[in-house]
Design a protein around this motif. Sequence first.
Motif, PDB file in Angstrom:
ATOM      1  N   ALA A   1       0.827  -1.208   0.000  1.00  0.00           N
ATOM      2  CA  ALA A   1       0.000   0.000   0.000  1.00  0.00           C
ATOM      3  C   ALA A   1       0.863   1.261   0.000  1.00  0.00           C
ATOM      4  N   VAL A   2       1.923   1.265   0.799  1.00  0.00           N
ATOM      5  CA  VAL A   2       2.798   2.442   0.879  1.00  0.00           C
ATOM      6  C   VAL A   2       3.489   2.686  -0.457  1.00  0.00           C
ATOM      7  N   VAL A   3       4.015   1.640  -1.064  1.00  0.00           N
ATOM      8  CA  VAL A   3       4.731   1.786  -2.343  1.00  0.00           C
ATOM      9  C   VAL A   3       3.787   2.281  -3.434  1.00  0.00           C
ATOM     10  N   VAL A   4       2.608   1.688  -3.517  1.00  0.00           N
ATOM     11  CA  VAL A   4       1.661   2.087  -4.558  1.00  0.00           C
ATOM     12  C   VAL A   4       1.173   3.512  -4.332  1.00  0.00           C
ATOM     13  N   TRP A   5       0.866   3.856  -3.070  1.00  0.00           N
ATOM     14  CA  TRP A   5       0.399   5.221  -2.793  1.00  0.00           C
ATOM     15  C   TRP A   5       1.453   6.248  -3.185  1.00  0.00           C
ATOM     16  N   ALA A   6       2.702   5.986  -2.840  1.00  0.00           N
ATOM     17  CA  ALA A   6       3.780   6.924  -3.168  1.00  0.00           C
ATOM     18  C   ALA A   6       3.939   7.072  -4.677  1.00  0.00           C
ATOM     19  N   GLY A   7       3.871   5.951  -5.399  1.00  0.00           N
ATOM     20  CA  GLY A   7       3.987   6.019  -6.856  1.00  0.00           C
ATOM     21  C   GLY A   7       2.847   6.789  -7.488  1.00  0.00           C
ATOM     22  N   LEU A   8       1.641   6.577  -6.996  1.00  0.00           N
ATOM     23  CA  LEU A   8       0.490   7.292  -7.536  1.00  0.00           C
ATOM     24  C   LEU A   8       0.541   8.775  -7.192  1.00  0.00           C
ATOM     25  N   ALA A   9       1.032   9.099  -5.988  1.00  0.00           N
ATOM     26  CA  ALA A   9       1.165  10.509  -5.612  1.00  0.00           C
ATOM     27  C   ALA A   9       2.146  11.216  -6.530  1.00  0.00           C
ATOM     28  N   ARG A  10       3.212  10.532  -6.879  1.00  0.00           N
ATOM     29  CA  ARG A  10       4.189  11.108  -7.815  1.00  0.00           C
ATOM     30  C   ARG A  10       3.561  11.331  -9.187  1.00  0.00           C
TER      31      ARG A  10
END
Length: 334
Positions: free
Chosen positions: A111-120
Motif C-alpha cells: 500500500a505504501v509503495v503504490v500510494w507513493a507512486g500514484l502521488a508522484r
Amino acid sequence: MGTRLSDRCRRLPPACFAPVMATGIVSRALGQAGAHAVSGVLFGLAAALYLPLLAAAGVKTAVHREAVRAELRDPGLLFGHYTLVAASGVLATRLTGGPARIAGWALLALAVVVWAGLARAAARLRRAGPEAVPRRADGSWFLATVGLQAIVLTLTGLAPTRPGLAVALVLWAAGLPLYAGTLALVLRRLRRHPPRPAQALPSYWVTMGAAAISTLAGARLLEHEELLPGPARGLVGGTVLALWVWATVLFPPLAAAGVWRHLRHRVPFAHEPALWCVVFPLGMYATATAQLAGEHRIDAGAVPHGLPAWLALSAWLAVGTRRLTDRTAGGAAL
C-alpha cells in the motif's frame, strides 16, 4: 488462451479493487454490530477476490506498461488506482494478530509503495496541466485521501508503539489538508462545470467515505492517546468529532443526488464499478460511528445500534445483485 488472458488483464479498469475495499469494510462493520458469521464470510470473499485481482494487476503492469502509463496520465483514471491501496489497507487491518501479521505487513508495504507512486504521478499530472486538470476533478479524487488513511489504520493496528503512532499521526494529519484541497477542487469544478445527470457518478460518495475513514483513523489513534504527544490529544479528538459530523451532514445531499439522477432524470440503474463507491462510504461510516460510540465520544443513542452496518450490507447486496443481473442479461443476449 494466454493471449486472451493477457488481453483481459489489459482491460482491467483502474478502480477494479473497489469491490474488495467495499466488501472488506462492510465485513468489519458487521463484525462490530455482532454479526460475526456474516462478517467472516464477507471477509473471506474480499480476500478471495483480492488475490486474483492483484495477480491480474501485476500482469497488466508488467506486460501492458503503455496502457498503465496512459491511465496514469489521465486525471479521470489515475485516482481509480488508489482502490488498490485502500483494499490492501482494509484487509490488512484484519490481519494484525498472530501469524497473519506477516501478511498484514506485506499488504502495508504494498500500500505504501503504490500510494507513493500514484502521488508522484498525480504531481506530474498537475504540473502538466495546471488549469485543464482541475476541470476533471470528481469524487474519485478523494481516493487518494482514502488510501492514505487506510495506511494510517493499518499502522495503528500493526505498530501500536510510540514511534509507529508518531508516524501514523503525521500521516493522518497530512490527510486532512489533502482532503480539504481535493474538496476545494471538486466544489470548484461542480460550480463552474456542473455535471449532467448521466455524469453525476456515484463516485462522489467517496467525499463522505474519505471523511469517514479519516474519522476512524483518528479514533484509532485516540485508542492509544497515552502514547500521543499531550497537545495533540485534544486536537485529534475535536477534529475526529468534526469529521464525523461532516460525514453525517454529507449523507442527505448525496442520497438526494442519487434520487435526482435516477428518479428525476431516469438515468437507468445499471451496474457500474462506481456503485461500489456508494457501498464503501456507508460501510466506513458504520465502522467509524460504532468506534466513536464504543469510546463514548458520541451518544450511542444518536444512531440505533447496528443500523448503519445493516444499511451498508443492504447497499452491498443491491450492488452485487445488480452486477449479477446485468452479467446474466449480457450472457443471455450473447
